[in-house]
Motif scaffolding. Sequence first.
Motif, PDB file in Angstrom:
ATOM      1  N   ALA B 328       0.843  -1.199   0.000  1.00  0.00           N
ATOM      2  CA  ALA B 328       0.000   0.000   0.000  1.00  0.00           C
ATOM      3  C   ALA B 328       0.880   1.252   0.000  1.00  0.00           C
ATOM      4  CB  ALA B 328      -0.924  -0.005   1.214  1.00  0.00           C
ATOM      5  N   SER B 329       1.950   1.191   0.783  1.00  0.00           N
ATOM      6  CA  SER B 329       2.862   2.330   0.879  1.00  0.00           C
ATOM      7  C   SER B 329       3.523   2.618  -0.470  1.00  0.00           C
ATOM      8  CB  SER B 329       3.897   2.039   1.966  1.00  0.00           C
ATOM      9  OG  SER B 329       5.124   2.656   1.664  1.00  0.00           O
ATOM     10  N   ARG B 330       3.867   1.530  -1.204  1.00  0.00           N
ATOM     11  CA  ARG B 330       4.492   1.731  -2.522  1.00  0.00           C
ATOM     12  C   ARG B 330       3.499   2.340  -3.510  1.00  0.00           C
ATOM     13  NH1 ARG B 330       8.736   3.262  -1.771  1.00  0.00           N
ATOM     14  NH2 ARG B 330       7.773   3.402   0.295  1.00  0.00           N
ATOM     15  N   VAL B 331       2.203   1.986  -3.361  1.00  0.00           N
ATOM     16  CA  VAL B 331       1.195   2.589  -4.237  1.00  0.00           C
ATOM     17  C   VAL B 331       1.182   4.106  -4.024  1.00  0.00           C
ATOM     18  CG1 VAL B 331      -1.290   2.803  -4.664  1.00  0.00           C
ATOM     19  CG2 VAL B 331      -0.255   0.543  -4.411  1.00  0.00           C
ATOM     20  N   ILE B 332       1.190   4.512  -2.746  1.00  0.00           N
ATOM     21  CA  ILE B 332       1.189   5.951  -2.454  1.00  0.00           C
ATOM     22  C   ILE B 332       2.448   6.603  -3.028  1.00  0.00           C
ATOM     23  CG2 ILE B 332       1.153   7.682  -0.615  1.00  0.00           C
ATOM     24  CD1 ILE B 332      -0.191   5.566   1.143  1.00  0.00           C
ATOM     25  N   ASP B 333       3.574   5.898  -2.841  1.00  0.00           N
ATOM     26  CA  ASP B 333       4.855   6.418  -3.303  1.00  0.00           C
ATOM     27  C   ASP B 333       4.809   6.719  -4.800  1.00  0.00           C
ATOM     28  OD1 ASP B 333       7.669   6.962  -2.513  1.00  0.00           O
ATOM     29  OD2 ASP B 333       8.054   5.497  -4.114  1.00  0.00           O
ATOM     30  N   GLY B 334       4.081   5.883  -5.560  1.00  0.00           N
ATOM     31  CA  GLY B 334       3.950   6.093  -6.997  1.00  0.00           C
ATOM     32  C   GLY B 334       3.271   7.417  -7.342  1.00  0.00           C
ATOM     33  N   PHE B 335       2.514   7.943  -6.376  1.00  0.00           N
ATOM     34  CA  PHE B 335       1.829   9.217  -6.620  1.00  0.00           C
ATOM     35  C   PHE B 335       2.518  10.384  -5.910  1.00  0.00           C
ATOM     36  CE2 PHE B 335      -1.461   5.977  -7.287  1.00  0.00           C
ATOM     37  CZ  PHE B 335      -2.000   6.386  -8.488  1.00  0.00           C
ATOM     38  N   GLU B 336       3.824  10.237  -5.652  1.00  0.00           N
ATOM     39  CA  GLU B 336       4.542  11.235  -4.859  1.00  0.00           C
ATOM     40  C   GLU B 336       4.392  12.645  -5.457  1.00  0.00           C
ATOM     41  OE1 GLU B 336       9.054  11.478  -4.095  1.00  0.00           O
ATOM     42  OE2 GLU B 336       8.312  10.027  -2.652  1.00  0.00           O
ATOM     43  N   ASP B 337       4.503  12.719  -6.780  1.00  0.00           N
ATOM     44  CA  ASP B 337       4.403  14.035  -7.427  1.00  0.00           C
ATOM     45  C   ASP B 337       3.030  14.661  -7.211  1.00  0.00           C
ATOM     46  OD1 ASP B 337       6.917  13.624  -8.256  1.00  0.00           O
ATOM     47  OD2 ASP B 337       6.393  13.016 -10.318  1.00  0.00           O
ATOM     48  N   THR B 338       2.002  13.817  -7.345  1.00  0.00           N
ATOM     49  CA  THR B 338       0.645  14.315  -7.140  1.00  0.00           C
ATOM     50  C   THR B 338       0.498  14.890  -5.732  1.00  0.00           C
ATOM     51  OG1 THR B 338      -0.098  12.545  -8.604  1.00  0.00           O
ATOM     52  CG2 THR B 338      -1.784  13.683  -7.318  1.00  0.00           C
ATOM     53  N   ILE B 339       0.957  14.123  -4.740  1.00  0.00           N
ATOM     54  CA  ILE B 339       0.824  14.571  -3.345  1.00  0.00           C
ATOM     55  C   ILE B 339       1.620  15.852  -3.116  1.00  0.00           C
ATOM     56  CG2 ILE B 339       1.286  13.968  -0.942  1.00  0.00           C
ATOM     57  CD1 ILE B 339       0.743  11.058  -1.699  1.00  0.00           C
ATOM     58  N   ALA B 340       2.830  15.914  -3.714  1.00  0.00           N
ATOM     59  CA  ALA B 340       3.661  17.100  -3.532  1.00  0.00           C
ATOM     60  C   ALA B 340       2.938  18.342  -4.037  1.00  0.00           C
ATOM     61  CB  ALA B 340       4.993  16.927  -4.260  1.00  0.00           C
ATOM     62  N   LYS B 341       2.141  18.160  -5.105  1.00  0.00           N
ATOM     63  CA  LYS B 341       1.417  19.309  -5.656  1.00  0.00           C
ATOM     64  C   LYS B 341       0.165  19.652  -4.850  1.00  0.00           C
ATOM     65  CE  LYS B 341       2.986  18.652 -10.376  1.00  0.00           C
ATOM     66  NZ  LYS B 341       2.817  17.510 -11.281  1.00  0.00           N
ATOM     67  N   LEU B 342      -0.428  18.647  -4.201  1.00  0.00           N
ATOM     68  CA  LEU B 342      -1.672  18.886  -3.458  1.00  0.00           C
ATOM     69  C   LEU B 342      -1.600  18.090  -2.145  1.00  0.00           C
ATOM     70  CD1 LEU B 342      -4.402  20.304  -3.688  1.00  0.00           C
ATOM     71  CD2 LEU B 342      -5.322  18.239  -4.745  1.00  0.00           C
ATOM     72  N   VAL B 343      -1.001  18.705  -1.112  1.00  0.00           N
ATOM     73  CA  VAL B 343      -0.736  17.981   0.139  1.00  0.00           C
ATOM     74  C   VAL B 343      -2.017  17.532   0.831  1.00  0.00           C
ATOM     75  CG1 VAL B 343       0.442  18.097   2.359  1.00  0.00           C
ATOM     76  CG2 VAL B 343       1.442  19.197   0.388  1.00  0.00           C
ATOM     77  N   ALA B 344      -3.137  18.222   0.567  1.00  0.00           N
ATOM     78  CA  ALA B 344      -4.409  17.833   1.183  1.00  0.00           C
ATOM     79  C   ALA B 344      -4.731  16.364   0.918  1.00  0.00           C
ATOM     80  CB  ALA B 344      -5.530  18.712   0.650  1.00  0.00           C
ATOM     81  N   LEU B 345      -4.281  15.835  -0.211  1.00  0.00           N
ATOM     82  CA  LEU B 345      -4.557  14.432  -0.549  1.00  0.00           C
ATOM     83  C   LEU B 345      -4.034  13.492   0.535  1.00  0.00           C
ATOM     84  CD1 LEU B 345      -3.646  14.407  -4.365  1.00  0.00           C
ATOM     85  CD2 LEU B 345      -5.926  14.502  -3.324  1.00  0.00           C
ATOM     86  N   ALA B 346      -2.890  13.850   1.123  1.00  0.00           N
ATOM     87  CA  ALA B 346      -2.295  12.977   2.145  1.00  0.00           C
ATOM     88  C   ALA B 346      -3.200  12.841   3.360  1.00  0.00           C
ATOM     89  CB  ALA B 346      -0.925  13.520   2.556  1.00  0.00           C
ATOM     90  N   SER B 347      -3.904  13.913   3.718  1.00  0.00           N
ATOM     91  CA  SER B 347      -4.756  13.779   4.902  1.00  0.00           C
ATOM     92  C   SER B 347      -6.114  13.167   4.568  1.00  0.00           C
ATOM     93  CB  SER B 347      -4.944  15.127   5.613  1.00  0.00           C
ATOM     94  OG  SER B 347      -4.972  16.197   4.712  1.00  0.00           O
ATOM     95  N   LEU B 348      -6.537  13.252   3.313  1.00  0.00           N
ATOM     96  CA  LEU B 348      -7.851  12.696   2.961  1.00  0.00           C
ATOM     97  C   LEU B 348      -7.801  11.204   2.631  1.00  0.00           C
ATOM     98  CD1 LEU B 348      -9.224  15.650   0.801  1.00  0.00           C
ATOM     99  CD2 LEU B 348      -9.955  14.983   3.102  1.00  0.00           C
ATOM    100  N   MET B 349      -6.636  10.747   2.143  1.00  0.00           N
ATOM    101  CA  MET B 349      -6.614   9.362   1.651  1.00  0.00           C
ATOM    102  C   MET B 349      -6.925   8.303   2.721  1.00  0.00           C
ATOM    103  SD  MET B 349      -2.540   8.944   0.824  1.00  0.00           S
ATOM    104  CE  MET B 349      -1.356   8.753   2.155  1.00  0.00           C
ATOM    105  N   PRO B 350      -6.552   8.498   4.011  1.00  0.00           N
ATOM    106  CA  PRO B 350      -6.904   7.440   4.970  1.00  0.00           C
ATOM    107  C   PRO B 350      -8.408   7.303   5.179  1.00  0.00           C
ATOM    108  CG  PRO B 350      -5.221   8.898   5.886  1.00  0.00           C
ATOM    109  CD  PRO B 350      -5.752   9.562   4.650  1.00  0.00           C
ATOM    110  N   ILE B 351      -9.172   8.362   4.919  1.00  0.00           N
ATOM    111  CA  ILE B 351     -10.628   8.244   5.086  1.00  0.00           C
ATOM    112  C   ILE B 351     -11.175   7.257   4.060  1.00  0.00           C
ATOM    113  CG2 ILE B 351     -12.824   9.487   4.940  1.00  0.00           C
ATOM    114  CD1 ILE B 351     -11.451  11.966   5.891  1.00  0.00           C
ATOM    115  N   VAL B 352     -10.733   7.397   2.799  1.00  0.00           N
ATOM    116  CA  VAL B 352     -11.208   6.487   1.743  1.00  0.00           C
ATOM    117  C   VAL B 352     -10.832   5.046   2.079  1.00  0.00           C
ATOM    118  CG1 VAL B 352     -11.053   5.921  -0.707  1.00  0.00           C
ATOM    119  CG2 VAL B 352     -10.971   8.312   0.030  1.00  0.00           C
ATOM    120  N   ALA B 353      -9.571   4.849   2.511  1.00  0.00           N
ATOM    121  CA  ALA B 353      -9.118   3.491   2.830  1.00  0.00           C
ATOM    122  C   ALA B 353      -9.863   2.942   4.040  1.00  0.00           C
ATOM    123  CB  ALA B 353      -7.614   3.493   3.072  1.00  0.00           C
ATOM    124  N   GLY B 354     -10.020   3.771   5.076  1.00  0.00           N
ATOM    125  CA  GLY B 354     -10.611   3.308   6.341  1.00  0.00           C
ATOM    126  C   GLY B 354     -12.054   2.874   6.182  1.00  0.00           C
TER     127      GLY B 354
END
Lengths: 478, 478
Positions: B328-354
């Motif tokens: 799962a961590s490697r999947v997120i890592d693949g989107f590193e550029d996306t997250i770097a551009k929009l940090v809000a994604l990092a705090s929202l993604m655990p809601i979708v997973a949870g």
Amino acid sequence: MPVFHKNSARVRDEERARLIWLLTTDKAITSALTGKLTLAEQYDEGRLADDIAEVGALVAHLPAPDLADTLEALPSEERHALWGLVDNDKRGKVLHEASESVWDDLIEGMSDKALIDALEGLDIDEKIYLVQHLPRNLTGRLLTTLPPGERARVRQVMNYQQDSVGAIMEFEVITIRPAVTLGAVQRYLRRLGKMPENTDKLFVTDRNQVLVGELSLQTILLHPASRLVSDMMDSAPVTFHPQEDPEKVARTFERDNLLSAGVVDDAGKLLGRLTIDEIVDVVYEETDNDIRQMSGLSNEEDVFAPIGKAVKTRWAWLAVNLCTAFIASRVIDGFEDTIAKLVALASLMPIVAGIGGNTGNQTITMIVRALALQHIQPGNFSFLILREMGVALINGLVWGGIMGLVTWGLYHDPALGAVMMLAMVLNLLVASLMGVLIPMVMLRLGRDPAVGSSVLITAITDTGGFFIFLGLATLFLI
Amino acid sequence: MPVFHKNSARVRDEERARLIWLLTTDKAITSALTGKLTLAEQYDEGRLADDIAEVGALVAHLPAPDLADTLEALPSEERHALWGLVDNDKRGKVLHEASESVWDDLIEGMSDKALIDALEGLDIDEKIYLVQHLPRNLTGRLLTTLPPGERARVRQVMNYQQDSVGAIMEFEVITIRPAVTLGAVQRYLRRLGKMPENTDKLFVTDRNQVLVGELSLQTILLHPASRLVSDMMDSAPVTFHPQEDPEKVARTFERDNLLSAGVVDDAGKLLGRLTIDEIVDVVYEETDNDIRQMSGLSNEEDVFAPIGKAVKTRWAWLAVNLCTAFIASRVIDGFEDTIAKLVALASLMPIVAGIGGNTGNQTITMIVRALALQHIQPGNFSFLILREMGVALINGLVWGGIMGLVTWGLYHDPALGAVMMLAMVLNLLVASLMGVLIPMVMLRLGRDPAVGSSVLITAITDTGGFFIFLGLATLFLI
């Protein structure tokens, strides 16, 4: 493959499966049975008549408990179609054997009178049980059908709380006096002509109905007819009180290999008896409920309930889960600057949270089970906490260490690796501490420790994991 | 508070609790009992002698099943101390009642000979059970203590698989012939002088040992002595085959309210019988194992096992969990550029997973239970998938909609809100589809659907949730 005896339960298993298969694979059967197909349309379908005849034959042949099971394994519409085929004099028994999740569906189209009529063939204990639990108030109607002498007894039973021994005991018992011979007892039994189901012993009472002993059927058969009951009876039997908890009583039945036991009041007066068949139901229900409740499922949820009902029974826990997930999300949001500076944190943080959730769930499952088995006593409480935290510490050091090294290797950052390891150790310690404390505190507060415990521990290990990891990263890496 | 009858099981509950409390709160008792305190040191401790005397009295008074329960509720050292106080002739019974998780501890210090001696008082069925299951091979030794006639029978039982009816059946049964009168049966019973425990019926066999019917003790007592067995017996009894699965048999016992049942071979020959007390144990074990296995706990894990053993029994699932979290961590890592551009994604993604994990776990729990109850048949399979996905769709639209609006409000970004909602709907659909498919596929592969199902579904909903959410964000927001 082994060959099965002609009366093997396996044959009935196959008949049930066949019935379910017929009803669920051919919608036309259900439509025909519920009158949604005209006769002309039915004729168009070739094998339909054969299939309907087979369904009818299976319903007529299968005993009530099997029909109850079959009804539970069908979607709502097919359930109604099948229920329509069940004979009225079998219906009471089927209702009694079916679980509460299907009652709603079954009694929907029946009038109060039809329902009371269906209960006709049941014994008084079964009637009371159904009248108390069916989702419709039939108490008044039932009472008017009873002889006046029985009404008082029924009212008394109805006063016991639903989850107490009093509510599940049967009051049909055979009592005898201590001063008679075994031969006299046997003559008395022959005169009675029948015994309540699952009678393995008779209750010996004095003239005030106080229980003084128990006489097993085995004892009557094994000893000379001239012996006195008072000499042959077990004068220190295990008994229960109507206010005891059936789940604890079930443990005693299991521990002592009991088949039945007397229920006595404070003065030792015999009120009724508990039988092993009720206890087996209690055990199945208890463990079933534990499994469901841990993941936040309601007891009434039924695999074949219509979608609307399923949405309704699950929405509360989903809402709770969404709230906890939202809190965890706000914790991460608080570290937005940290993540913006080091995006790798975003991909590593679910590992810390996930491993904590796994350990927390394992710990909480063990504790909930040990509580149910009455293995946890005030004395061994501190041992448990220390043990779980010890396990967590070792696992944290080993797996956290491995993960730390992997992180170091992946990101060429030894400090990040160290933060990873430290965060894993700390979150595992939080997980195991909370895994022990949550069920214990719930129990102390008088609540069922199984209910939603999994949702709760996951919330804590998620929020805690994110906070610990991002907090450490902010302190040491930024 | 209710007052309990003097022979209530509650009194023994209190005695067990007292014993555990004494041993776990005062380490000196254990030290004294295991000889780690010298006599001089013992004298220094004031109440120690009293406490030790009380422990001894409780051990002498409590029956074997209660002692077994107490031993299970103690840490290893206290367990040894208490076991040392148990009388040798009670030890066999205690071992038989204790669960396998404590056997290791108990037999550790005993020689093979001492163990065989301890089994002396047990009946042959209990001996076989222990010899087959104890973590030490005593079969040879036991066989030499048996009369030659019994050895063949014992060898035969030992050939059945451990989780089959054959392995848990008892072969002590009373058989009678159909052509005799009830009076003759009763004279025969009086001559025998005793019956195997939990005998509620006798088995009627022909001269080839083929089962032709069953005669309940009730029938003997209720009818005139002149009647013939063949007229009074139940000639179509429910029977089982030695190769059937005990968990399924337990369902039949519950369904039919059986107290005992015959076990017959392919030719209908009576091999032995199953009794309800064995079945109750099966039910407790089955449900216990299901609960443990879903969260990836081993069956042997014991709440009071030492830390080292607990680490060992849990490490495998932890490793699995770590691997899935890493993916799962490697999947997120693949989107590193996306997250770097929009940090809000990092705090929202655990809601979708949870939220996906929560729904997936609820679905899988229901399916595993429905499979255990034999409610799922090939015919109703597609209904189930559609139903669960329907529930997920509604929940996804409602809660995803709410979460989408909240996201919009928090980040003033309607597109982010829409991505949030869409991701939640999709991940809930994945969760419910997998929640149905995983246990069904495991069953098809011949594996237990409960084992580790929770770990597996969480892995899928985490990885899937991150991928769906970050993937949609990359497509539509960046």
